[in-house]
Structures are given as C-alpha cells and as structure tokens.
Write an enzyme that holds these catalytic residues in place. Structure first.
Site, PDB file in Angstrom:
ATOM      1  N   ASP A 232      28.909  84.751 -21.203  1.00 49.54           N
ATOM      2  CA  ASP A 232      29.731  83.812 -20.454  1.00 49.54           C
ATOM      3  C   ASP A 232      30.492  84.646 -19.426  1.00 49.54           C
ATOM      4  O   ASP A 232      30.595  85.878 -19.536  1.00 49.54           O
ATOM      5  CB  ASP A 232      30.684  83.029 -21.378  1.00 49.54           C
ATOM      6  CG  ASP A 232      31.194  81.761 -20.686  1.00 49.54           C
ATOM      7  OD1 ASP A 232      31.089  81.660 -19.451  1.00 49.54           O
ATOM      8  OD2 ASP A 232      31.721  80.873 -21.389  1.00 49.54           O
TER       9      ASP A 232
HETATM   10  C1  BGC Z   1      32.200  78.668 -18.698  1.00 49.03           C
HETATM   11  C2  BGC Z   1      30.697  78.493 -18.679  1.00 49.03           C
HETATM   12  C3  BGC Z   1      30.200  78.506 -17.255  1.00 49.03           C
HETATM   13  C4  BGC Z   1      30.620  79.794 -16.589  1.00 49.03           C
HETATM   14  C5  BGC Z   1      30.175  79.917 -15.155  1.00 49.03           C
HETATM   15  C6  BGC Z   1      32.648  79.863 -17.871  1.00 49.03           C
HETATM   16  O1  BGC Z   1      34.027  79.845 -17.709  1.00 49.03           O
HETATM   17  O2  BGC Z   1      32.647  78.814 -20.013  1.00 49.03           O
HETATM   18  O3  BGC Z   1      30.342  77.308 -19.325  1.00 49.03           O
HETATM   19  O4  BGC Z   1      28.815  78.345 -17.237  1.00 49.03           O
HETATM   20  O5  BGC Z   1      32.034  79.881 -16.611  1.00 49.03           O
HETATM   21  O6  BGC Z   1      30.900  79.073 -14.333  1.00 49.03           O
END
Ligand code: BGC
Length: 760
Positions: A232
């Site tokens: 993530d």
């Molecule tokens: C989120 C993800 C997301 C990623 C990219 C993170 O803060 O938890 O679900 O895909 O950011 O934006």
C-alpha cells in the site's frame, strides 16, 4: 512473455536497475528500462471507477483525476449478490483501463466489516468472508478478462482506519483463517489476481509488508498466487526484510533511498541476489502481460458506461421495509424531500474517489413529472436543524400523498483515513424524518450511506430504501426502484444492528494505542447476533421485493458422504407474485454435533435467480468439505467433525425457508496426545483407551466415570450420573491423590500405552 525470456532480461539488468524496478518510478508508474525494452507500467486507483491521475498525484483523493464513471461502491455491489453483474462491471472497468493505458486497477478491497464504524466500509463488501470473496472474484474475473490486472487489497486484517499505518491487529489463528484470510482466499485461488496489495498494519506483531507467513507461505505456498505483491502507498517499513518476506514492489517510491538499501544488502551478502531476481521477474511478468495484450482499439465511452453504472445501481438498492407504500404511482402527488434528492451522496472519500463525468439525481429523473415537488429539508454541513428548511419540508409533505425523504450520511462522516465515531445520522436528518412522518403517514426514507446507521424512526415510516453509495447514476436507479420500473432484488451483505453497542467488536474496537485485539474472534456480524439470539434492526441477507417467492423441494443427491466427496443441493423457487423479479437464494450450513465452538450457521452458497410471475426454477449448489469445516488449530488445517449437519435454505439469515439434515464423515483423525493431565472423560472418548485405563477403575474416584459399565449401585448421596460427571474431569494423575495404590510410574506407564495406541 515466457519465463525464460523474462529470466534472460533479468540477467541483463544491473544490480541498480533491478533494485529500482522494485519501487515505483513515481506515484503511479513502475520503472522503465529503455535499453532493455522494459516500459513503464501505470497502475491506478478505483475500483468502482477509474481514478487516473495525470497531473498532481496523491493517495487520498485530494487532487483531480481524469473524468471517469463512478459505479456503485463495494458496499452496494456486494448487496447485488449477482456475480454476473459484477463480472460485467469488471469488463467495463477493464475496457476503460485499456483505453486509458492503465495496467492494473487497485482493487477490489475485500476487508471484512468488523465494525460499522470503519471509515472505509463503503469500499468493502461484507461482514461475511464468503460474500466478500465471491464479489471480489467476480469483479476480478471481469476486469482481467480484458487483460488488465487487479490488486486485491488490503492484505491483511486492515479493518479500521484509526492508526492504520501503525496498528497491530491481534487475531487468533482460527479467526484469521475463517474470517480475515478467507475473504481473500477464494478470490485468489479461483481468479488469480495479477497483483495483491499488502496493508499498512501489523498482524500479530509483524507488519503486513514484512510478513513472510502471509505474503509467501499462505499467499503463494498455499493459494498458488503467482503475480506480484505491491505495498500500500507508504506501507514499506523495512525494505530488505520486506523483499525477503515476499513484498515485490514498493509503492510509490522512496526516491531511491530504499533502492540503495537493496543494493547494499546484496553487496554485503545479507540479501541473496536471487530473492531480488525473483521479485523483478514477477513484476516484469505482469508488466509484459499487459503490454503484450494492449487493446489499442478500446474506447472509454463515458455515456455508455453511465448506463452500465445505472444497471448495476438498480441491483444494489436494498428494499428494507415496505408497508404497502411502494412502488409509487407516477400519478400521485409526491414530495421529494432532502438534499440528497438534488445532490445525491453517491461515493466515499479518499483514494477511491472518482471524478464523475456526470451525476444524475432523483430530481433530474422526475423532471417531466409536475406532480413531484421538492424541499431541501436539511443542510448536510450541519448537525443542527434549520427550522426554515424543516418547516418547508413538513408543509410539502402535508400537501402530498407520499413523502420520500432522501437522507443519509454526509461526506464528512465516511472516508478513508479515519473512522466514524458513532453510528448515528445527523440529528437534523433524524428530526426531519420524524417530523415529516408525523404529518404524512405515507413516508418513505431513501438512505445514502456506505455503512449501517441507527434508525430511531424505523417504526414511524412505511418504507425504507437502502441505496448505499450508488455511484453517479444513483438518482435514476433509485427512481427505477421507487416507481417499480425495476423490482428491488438486493440483500444486505451485513447486519444492521439496533445500536452500535450491540456490535460484537464494540468492546475492543479501535483498540488501545496501536494494539487492536480482535476479541470477538470468529463471531463477526451475523455469526454473533445469531448465536446470541439478538434482535437486530435488519438481519444479514435481508431485502424485500415487490413480488413473492415460494421455496420448495429441498433435496440433496446423497444423505451422507465422506469429507472427500461433494454433495449437490437443489431447491425449487417460484415467483408467486404478479411482477417479474430476482431472488437471492441463500444456503447456510449448521454443525449440529460440534465439540468446538461454532456459529449457529454460516453462509456457504448463494445464487441469484430471475423469475417471471408464476415461473419456477431449480437452483443448484455444490458443497465440498470446506462448506462443513472449521479451521482446526490442532492440525493447522480445515477439519470436519463427523456427524449431522443442517443445510438451510433462506431468503435471509433470519428467514430460513427449508432445512435438511445430512451426515458427513471425517476422513481425518485429529491425533490425541495423552499426558498425566488428560482427563478421564477425554480418555473414555476412545473405547480402546477405556480398555487400557481399566486398572484405574478400581480407584473409587474413577469408579464413577465407569459406573454404568460396572453396573454398581450408587451411594445414596451421589447418583451414578453425578459421580460419573465429576469423575470425567479428573486428570489421570488424580489417581495418586484420591486413593488406590497407584504410583506415578504406574500412571506414566498407562499414558505411554495410550500414546502407543495413537501411534499404532
Ligand atoms: C490506500 C489504497 C490506495 C492507495 C493508492 C492508499 O492510501 O489505502 O487503497 O490504493 O492509497 O492511492
């Protein structure tokens, strides 16, 4: 591209190139290595639309992305219980990605709805792992059929937003397997997502990003995952350790600093170069899989996809309550009340936020109907009642035959990055509903929210429609349901408790500091409410229709089987009403003779069936071992206890229509290890063991346990049964303390003979 070819490319890369391949080139792209023909590959958020940022990048939905189409969020699509629909939505998303040059869409998000408070519940599917995994699997199938990858997320046990980057989810092994891992398992095994996104949090003390057990042993070893794992955004905490644990791609990037750590670790011998090579090969495999299957002819037809979004939304709207008020007649005087009739709340905040190319409101949809009036009723920026707006609404309601209030949760209540603090709707909306219902007996409430709310007015209104967060076409879809152009067919993929305090995680959610103990264990959602026989507001699986269905003729192809076999279950469902409709037929399993603690029943199958009035269809399920099993921490595997099980067919978890008993025989024996602490009762569970401990029967205290066998008369004070019940819980070593002339060596010898029995 073949594995050999990829290996060859990897062999031509320098150590530095390989290290840099393992983190993003920027916020949304993997690295390119031009001299070797490796292109940069773009990943983008979603997954209920495409959040492709081509300007300023961020992971919280702050900066603009391209104009796209917002489909209903996960909370709603799960409610459709329609795999075909999710597949079609996936195909549309896949085409959009092809048209926009996006190789992987970042979703679906399958985290279990442990508490109604989780800020991201609107993105997630269910409190039930089977529903979550099936919904995700269908979406993945659709997207990947267009040669675009998915990233099932957030692996693992990311069930709250509070302290999500440092919290430690403390979960016992069985609960992890039965609930939290299971939400991913089916989808990963069956649909093979191209990538998996690991979560920010720790699991039992180890960050998801550096968790070898889950990233490598379970994901790849057990489930056969063969894509790449990405972090993530910002979830990497210890780059070299993470790589060794199975985290291939760091996103977004560390501006080169972690690449240097990787290079240094290889040079010092701390990190075997083959670990790096494997990660690079996995990433390249996906990069080229997309590149070689580019569909240059794909177009992103936003208007066409808007219609698909409307079709999806129609099936994600749950009719919770209807006392003869719906469907509405187009001829009636109708008051549409509430801000969300004009500006619907149709998606949540954060990284899934879509820049919608257009939004249809319910009011837009009834433009041609002069008999529909509108009053705003409340301001969703405030909790306090605006008396002027309220009075206008009450007056409008009085003049109409029916009042439809478009209410729900304001944007600020539900978002990625923080959790809700309570389960209530704003006071101004609750007051509006009560005041309107007081003057208008035909009041319907349409809710726009991503997670359950308390409904203090539930008995004051005649109709309740849960529209969830229905995407940009929600207004049209809601009107289709209200006016009966479409028969509602969605069901709740989660329980609506009466109040927050009823939720099983209530006492321990959101933890103490970073420590989050999942004390309710496997009893998440209906598994808890059912077992406690609690009243709820609306049960899991509930959803009404404008027609009626009759269930009959539940049958199985066999009444008993070994756990290595499979069983076919069939049931007939008939539309006994006057309107065509769809029904979600739910199959639950209950273990009737379990020695382990289990829920009263668990969902193990569902099928959505479409029926014309008077039409009858047979719905068929196939059950295997897993449908009857629990996860045994003794053998670290799924296990079925020999005995009777009920197969239940229901229209909801609280509305079981038919039940049939079957017997399942286990082919696996859980080994018993005897010690001097083993109780007499446990020994006697095996008659062969009973034979061996016969010598102990001479000792008065144990005599009770065998009273029936000995056929002796009991003393006046203690009956045979009482004596047997007491003796059952005395360990073998009790023979020393409670009489007889046994010594420890004698008892140990008996224990050895008992264990020999197991080995033999
Ligand atoms: C989120 C993800 C997301 C990623 C990219 C993170 O803060 O938890 O679900 O895909 O950011 O934006």
């Amino acid at each position: 591209m073949t594995a050999e070819k990829i290996k060859e490319i990897v062999s031509q890369m320098t150590l530095e190139e390989k290290a840099s391949m393992c983190s993003g080139a920027d916020f949304w792209h993997t690295e390119a290595v031009e001299r070797l023909g490796i292109p940069a590959s773009m990943v983008s958020d979603g997954p209920h639309g495409l959040r492709k940022q081509d300007q300023e990048a961020d992971h919280l939905g702050v900066n603009e992305s391209i104009k796209a189409v917002c489909f209903p969020a996960g909370c709603g699509t799960a409610a459709s219980f329609n795999r075909d629909l999710l597949r079609q939505m996936g195909e549309t998303l896949g085409e959009e990605c092809q048209a926009e040059g996006v190789s992987v869409i970042l979703g679906p998000a399958v985290n279990i709805k442990r508490s109604p408070l989780c800020g991201r519940n609107f993105e997630y599917y269910s409190e039930d792992p089977y529903v979550a995994s099936e919904a995700a699997g269908a979406l993945i199938h659709g997207i990947q059929s267009k040669n675009v990858g998915t990233s099932i997320k957030h692996f693992l046990a990311n069930n709250q937003e509070t302290r999500r980057m440092s919290s430690d989810s403390r979960i016992d092994e069985r609960t992890l397997r039965e609930i939290y891992l299971a939400a991913f398992e089916g989808a990963v095994r069956k649909e093979k997502p191209w990538t998996v996104m690991c979560s920010y949090n720790k699991i039992n003390g180890t960050y998801a990003a550096e968790n070898h057990k889950y990233l490598t042993e379970v994901l790849r070893g057990e489930w056969g995952f063969d894509g790449y794992v990405m972090s993530d955004w910002g979830a990497v905490n210890s780059r070299v350790k993470d790589l060794q644990a199975g985290l291939d791609l760091e996103m977004p990037s560390s501006n080169g600093s972690n690449d240097k750590l990787i290079v240094g670790a290889v040079q010092s011998g701390e990190l075997p170069e083959r670990v790096l090579d494997t990660a690079v090969a996995r990433i390249l495999n996906i990069v080229f899989r997309y590149e070689e299957n580019r569909d240059k002819s794909a177009v992103f037809d936003r208007d066409k996809d808007h219609e698909t979004a409307r079709r999806v939304a129609q099936e994600t709207i749950v009719l919770l309550k209807n006392e003869g008020v719906l469907p509405l007649s187009e001829q009636d005087e109708i008051a549409f009340i509430g801000k969300y009739a004009k500006t619907p709340r149709y998606q949540g905040g954060g990284s899934s936020h879509i820049n919608s190319h257009k939004v249809t409101s319910a009011l837009d949809e009834v433009k041609g109907m002069p008999n529909v009036t509108y009053a705003q009723g409340f301001d969703d920026k405030e909790d306090k009642t605006d008396e002027k707006l309220l009075t206008e609404a009450v007056e409008a309601a009085k003049k109409a035959k029916v009042a439809v209030i478009f209410a729900g949760l304001p944007d600020a209540f539900e978002s990625e990055g923080f959790d809700r603090e309570h389960m209530r709707m704003p006071n101004c909306q609750n007051e509006l509903i009560s005041r309107v219902a007081a003057v208008q007996p035909n009041t319907v409430v349409v809710l726009h929210n991503g997670s359950p709310v308390e409904m203090p007015w539930v008995n004051e209104v005649k109709g309740i429609v849960e529209a969830y967060l229905g995407g940009q076409a929600v207004g049209g879809a809601v009107c289709d349901i209200l006016f009966g152009k479409v028969n509602p067919s969605a069901k709740l993929p989660e329980t609506f408790p009466l109040k927050l305090e009823d939720n099983p995680s209530y006492l321990s959610y959101i933890g103490e500091g970073d420590m989050v103990e999942y004390r309710e264990g496997i009893f998440v959602g209906y598994r808890y409410y059912d077992k406690k026989r609690m009243e709820v507001l609306f049960p899991f699986g509930h959803g009404l229709s404008y027609t009626t269905f009759a269930y009959s003729n539940l049958r199985t192809d066999k009444d008993a089987m070994k756990d290595t076999d499979t069983m076919e279950v069939s049931v007939d469902v008939e539309n006994t009403g006057k309107m065509a409709g769809k029904e979600v037929v739910q199959l639950y399993i209950a273990d009737k003779e379990s020695t382990v603690i289990r829920p009263l029943k668990e969902l193990k199958g569902f099928e959505k069936v479409e029926l014309a009035p008077g039409e009858k269809k047979t719905v068929t399920f196939r059950l295997d071992k897993r449908a009857f099993a629990y996860y045994s921490v003794k053998i670290h595997d799924w296990h079925v206890e020999t005995g009777a099980f009920d197969i239940m067919i229901g229209a909801s978890s609280a509305d079981i229509k038919l039940t049939k008993k079957v017997n399942i025989e286990s082919t696996v024996k859980i080994p018993v290890v005897y010690t001097t602490d083993t109780t007499m009762g446990d020994v006697l569970m095996d008659p062969r063991a009973g034979e061996i401990v016969k010598e102990l029967f001479q000792i008065p205290i144990f005599a009770g346990a065998m009273a029936k066998d000995r056929g002796e008369a009991a003393s006046e004070a203690i009956s045979d049964e009482m004596s047997a019940a007491m003796a059952k819980f005395i360990p073998l070593r009790g023979a020393l303390s409670f009489g007889g002339d046994m010594n420890m060596a004698d008892i140990q010898e008996i224990v050895a003979r008992l264990n020999a029995l197991e080995e033999g």
